[in-house]
Design a protein around this motif. Structure first.
Motif, PDB file in Angstrom:
ATOM      1  N   ARG A  16     -93.460 -41.754 -35.627  1.00  7.85           N
ATOM      2  CA  ARG A  16     -94.607 -41.257 -36.221  1.00  7.85           C
ATOM      3  C   ARG A  16     -95.024 -42.078 -37.333  1.00  7.85           C
ATOM      4  O   ARG A  16     -94.317 -42.660 -38.198  1.00  7.85           O
ATOM      5  CB  ARG A  16     -94.248 -39.931 -36.860  1.00  7.85           C
ATOM      6  CG  ARG A  16     -95.292 -39.019 -37.335  1.00  7.85           C
ATOM      7  CD  ARG A  16     -94.824 -37.540 -37.773  1.00  7.85           C
ATOM      8  NE  ARG A  16     -94.262 -36.888 -36.577  1.00  7.85           N
ATOM      9  CZ  ARG A  16     -93.622 -35.637 -36.693  1.00  7.85           C
ATOM     10  NH1 ARG A  16     -93.779 -34.841 -37.939  1.00  7.85           N
ATOM     11  NH2 ARG A  16     -93.150 -34.965 -35.753  1.00  7.85           N
ATOM     12  N   ARG A  17     -96.317 -42.091 -37.866  1.00  8.76           N
ATOM     13  CA  ARG A  17     -96.825 -42.744 -38.883  1.00  8.76           C
ATOM     14  C   ARG A  17     -98.279 -42.082 -39.192  1.00  8.76           C
ATOM     15  O   ARG A  17     -98.876 -41.601 -38.559  1.00  8.76           O
ATOM     16  CB  ARG A  17     -97.290 -44.110 -38.477  1.00  8.76           C
ATOM     17  CG  ARG A  17     -97.633 -45.100 -39.413  1.00  8.76           C
ATOM     18  CD  ARG A  17     -98.195 -46.492 -38.831  1.00  8.76           C
ATOM     19  NE  ARG A  17     -98.732 -47.430 -39.708  1.00  8.76           N
ATOM     20  CZ  ARG A  17     -98.278 -48.128 -40.311  1.00  8.76           C
ATOM     21  NH1 ARG A  17     -96.983 -48.498 -40.148  1.00  8.76           N
ATOM     22  NH2 ARG A  17     -98.998 -49.221 -41.065  1.00  8.76           N
ATOM     23  N   THR A  19    -100.984 -42.153 -42.943  1.00  2.00           N
ATOM     24  CA  THR A  19    -101.490 -42.627 -44.366  1.00  2.00           C
ATOM     25  C   THR A  19    -102.078 -41.816 -45.290  1.00  2.00           C
ATOM     26  O   THR A  19    -102.758 -40.687 -44.502  1.00  2.00           O
ATOM     27  CB  THR A  19    -102.369 -43.796 -44.095  1.00  2.00           C
ATOM     28  OG1 THR A  19    -101.643 -44.674 -43.323  1.00  2.00           O
ATOM     29  CG2 THR A  19    -102.943 -44.224 -45.230  1.00  2.00           C
ATOM     30  N   THR A  24     -98.403 -45.292 -47.088  1.00  2.00           N
ATOM     31  CA  THR A  24     -98.221 -45.040 -45.375  1.00  2.00           C
ATOM     32  C   THR A  24     -96.602 -44.550 -45.315  1.00  2.00           C
ATOM     33  O   THR A  24     -95.786 -45.459 -45.889  1.00  2.00           O
ATOM     34  CB  THR A  24     -98.395 -46.246 -44.719  1.00  2.00           C
ATOM     35  OG1 THR A  24     -99.890 -46.649 -45.049  1.00  2.00           O
ATOM     36  CG2 THR A  24     -98.397 -46.208 -43.363  1.00  2.00           C
ATOM     37  N   THR A  26     -93.657 -44.166 -42.466  1.00  2.00           N
ATOM     38  CA  THR A  26     -93.512 -44.721 -41.202  1.00  2.00           C
ATOM     39  C   THR A  26     -92.114 -44.517 -40.585  1.00  2.00           C
ATOM     40  O   THR A  26     -91.085 -44.741 -41.466  1.00  2.00           O
ATOM     41  CB  THR A  26     -93.684 -46.343 -41.145  1.00  2.00           C
ATOM     42  OG1 THR A  26     -94.859 -46.618 -41.598  1.00  2.00           O
ATOM     43  CG2 THR A  26     -93.626 -46.687 -39.435  1.00  2.00           C
ATOM     44  N   GLU A  27     -91.733 -43.690 -39.490  1.00  2.00           N
ATOM     45  CA  GLU A  27     -90.558 -43.563 -38.728  1.00  2.00           C
ATOM     46  C   GLU A  27     -90.041 -44.581 -38.405  1.00  2.00           C
ATOM     47  O   GLU A  27     -91.002 -45.539 -37.487  1.00  2.00           O
ATOM     48  CB  GLU A  27     -90.773 -42.502 -37.918  1.00  2.00           C
ATOM     49  CG  GLU A  27     -89.437 -42.128 -37.355  1.00  2.00           C
ATOM     50  CD  GLU A  27     -89.347 -41.078 -36.060  1.00  2.00           C
ATOM     51  OE1 GLU A  27     -88.605 -40.716 -35.551  1.00  2.00           O
ATOM     52  OE2 GLU A  27     -90.649 -40.835 -35.730  1.00  2.00           O
ATOM     53  N   THR A  28     -88.838 -45.079 -38.728  1.00  2.00           N
ATOM     54  CA  THR A  28     -88.156 -46.235 -38.250  1.00  2.00           C
ATOM     55  C   THR A  28     -87.160 -46.360 -37.175  1.00  2.00           C
ATOM     56  O   THR A  28     -86.151 -46.661 -37.858  1.00  2.00           O
ATOM     57  CB  THR A  28     -87.989 -47.524 -39.339  1.00  2.00           C
ATOM     58  OG1 THR A  28     -89.207 -47.341 -40.287  1.00  2.00           O
ATOM     59  CG2 THR A  28     -87.734 -48.806 -39.343  1.00  2.00           C
ATOM     60  N   ILE A 106     -87.133 -43.461 -43.003  1.00  2.00           N
ATOM     61  CA  ILE A 106     -88.721 -43.229 -43.213  1.00  2.00           C
ATOM     62  C   ILE A 106     -88.763 -44.181 -44.241  1.00  2.00           C
ATOM     63  O   ILE A 106     -88.351 -44.441 -45.428  1.00  2.00           O
ATOM     64  CB  ILE A 106     -88.976 -41.767 -43.520  1.00  2.00           C
ATOM     65  CG1 ILE A 106     -88.863 -41.012 -42.397  1.00  2.00           C
ATOM     66  CG2 ILE A 106     -90.534 -41.781 -43.993  1.00  2.00           C
ATOM     67  CD1 ILE A 106     -88.586 -39.545 -42.635  1.00  2.00           C
ATOM     68  N   TRP A 170     -89.266 -35.248 -42.949  1.00  2.00           N
ATOM     69  CA  TRP A 170     -90.432 -35.958 -42.959  1.00  2.00           C
ATOM     70  C   TRP A 170     -91.981 -34.851 -43.523  1.00  2.00           C
ATOM     71  O   TRP A 170     -92.736 -35.184 -44.223  1.00  2.00           O
ATOM     72  CB  TRP A 170     -90.962 -35.934 -41.300  1.00  2.00           C
ATOM     73  CG  TRP A 170     -92.272 -36.470 -41.224  1.00  2.00           C
ATOM     74  CD1 TRP A 170     -93.229 -35.761 -41.268  1.00  2.00           C
ATOM     75  CD2 TRP A 170     -92.719 -37.700 -41.148  1.00  2.00           C
ATOM     76  NE1 TRP A 170     -94.634 -36.579 -41.036  1.00  2.00           N
ATOM     77  CE2 TRP A 170     -94.051 -37.898 -40.834  1.00  2.00           C
ATOM     78  CE3 TRP A 170     -92.003 -39.104 -41.408  1.00  2.00           C
ATOM     79  CZ2 TRP A 170     -94.952 -38.932 -40.911  1.00  2.00           C
ATOM     80  CZ3 TRP A 170     -92.646 -40.244 -41.161  1.00  2.00           C
ATOM     81  CH2 TRP A 170     -94.218 -40.130 -41.017  1.00  2.00           C
ATOM     82  N   ASP A 174     -94.178 -36.046 -46.366  1.00  2.00           N
ATOM     83  CA  ASP A 174     -95.583 -35.977 -46.096  1.00  2.00           C
ATOM     84  C   ASP A 174     -96.234 -35.143 -46.887  1.00  2.00           C
ATOM     85  O   ASP A 174     -97.494 -35.671 -47.358  1.00  2.00           O
ATOM     86  CB  ASP A 174     -95.709 -35.507 -44.450  1.00  2.00           C
ATOM     87  CG  ASP A 174     -96.986 -35.540 -43.913  1.00  2.00           C
ATOM     88  OD1 ASP A 174     -97.867 -36.495 -44.235  1.00  2.00           O
ATOM     89  OD2 ASP A 174     -97.531 -34.610 -43.189  1.00  2.00           O
TER      90      ASP A 174
END
Length: 184
Positions: A16-17, A19, A24, A26-28, A106, A170, A174
């Motif tokens: 998931r990403r 902005t 931004t 970003t799940e890594t 994240i 998240w 977010d």
């Protein structure tokens, strides 16, 4: 036959990403993780290990101090390998435990320098920003969740949280980023 395709911690086949303004998230999932503890009477490894409140990259690893004689170790791009075995070769005689499947990483990046990251941290965690520059790491709750927060650079953070609470983490991150964006 059931679909046994691997999923990211947030439940999708791809990370998931999102902005929000300058930030931004970003799940890594490709980052491997292990815990490292030095045993008594074992010589220290040939790694430059960071002290309290710090992290550092060395020899393809990111080492995060978590307690006396203990570190979390990130292995970028190694989530699908035997992280503990790889680390054991670099740190013989240490106690090493695979952690990759228990955590979610994240990454948060700012396209506008340090200010958006600092506004984000002010709302996310109880961290003294005057003392939390690049190279800093701390364990801090975000919402009700235990996390490790790394200041990777002036304009970047890495946040590790428990995989079992990935969706809650998240949602919290977010929401904070979205509220900052709506305020301009």
């Amino acid at each position: 036959m059931p679909d046994l395709s691997p999923l990211c911690a947030l439940g999708a086949a791809t990370p998931r990403r999102v902005t929000h303004g300058a930030l931004t998230l970003t799940e890594t999932p490709e980052c491997g993780l292990a815990s490292l503890a030095l045993r008594r009477d074992t010589p220290p490894p040939a790694l430059d290990l960071p002290g309290p409140g710090r992290w550092q990259a060395a020899d393809g690893l990111t080492l995060i101090w978590t307690g006396p004689g203990q570190w979390l170790v990130e292995l970028p791009g190694a989530a699908e390998t035997d992280v503990a075995a790889t680390l054991a070769k670099k740190v013989p005689g240490a106690s090493i435990t695979e952690q990759t499947d228990g955590w979610v990483l994240i990454e948060i990046a700012s396209s506008a320098g340090a200010a958006p990251i600092e506004r984000f941290l002010e709302r996310a965690a109880n961290i003294d920003l005057a003392r939390f520059g690049p190279g800093s790491a701390t364990r801090s709750p975000i919402e009700h969740l235990g996390t490790y927060v790394l200041r990777r650079a002036e304009d970047r953070l890495g946040i590790w949280g428990m995989r079992s609470a990935a969706e809650s983490l998240w949602h919290a991150l977010d929401t904070i980023a979205g509220r900052l964006d709506s305020r301009g």
